[in-house]
Write an enzyme that holds these catalytic residues in place. Sequence first.
Site: not given
Length: 284
Positions: A227-229
């Site tokens: 997530l969000d990486a």
Amino acid sequence: MNKITILIHCKDRSNIIASITNFIANKGGNIVYIDQYVDREQNIFFMRLESEFESDEFSTEVFKADFKIDLATTFQMKWRIYSSEKKPKMALFISKYDHCLYDLLGRYNSGELNLEIPFIISNHKDLKGIADSFDIPFYHIPVTKNTKQEAEDKQLKLLKEHRIDFIVLARYMQIVSGKLISEYPNKIINIHHSFLPAFVGAKPYHSAYKRGVKIIGATSHYVTEELDAGPIIEQDVTRVSHAHEITDLIAKGRDLEKVVLANAVKLHADRKVMVYNNKTVIFT
């Protein structure tokens, strides 16, 4: 006039640029843009090139086949060739926030974005009127804990039927599963309300306000299962002070989100982004 864009990366070695430019010249092409970058640490060569061909007999498919035999195999390239005749098709996923949606549709309607938008998908009905006002088909596909798999199957069916090239999550407030990500690797663009890494959770601006931050930002990136990486495409920041209220931070943040997401979409649609090892090379 036939125009193509070539994206290449491979191990760096001598004679790559000369071989490519000579190949295009022998095919009767005129190079109108060329840029290259070498990652010295990884020893990887990156190139983006645009070329025009005046001959009516030019065939993109024949060019690709010859390019593969004459160059790609020799240099062990990872490569993609795009014709300007085909605009990429973008699907928009939205929820209830409308600022990014309005901005993208406004830019699309004015011809600023070189792409097509066959439809918009939302897990809520709230923004259907916006889609209708821009004459773009709107599909309401509710998502709950018990129906998430079924919802994604419906989404995938639409995406494949319309031959969608990439997806933009314009403040789509759902986590995308690995199934959808595997179908569209480095082709799902998200906008995050922070200059990553930063405040997480449902109320990031409230957290930022409590910490007395002096800079807020926005980040647009490709979606990965972490997530969000995912690989970052575009980021921007703006300064704030103790005099700003939470509402000011939210307003400034949304302005950033609109611009950052639009820039990321334009870069992707114009074939100016290359991904390698969870990083991006952005050609200007």
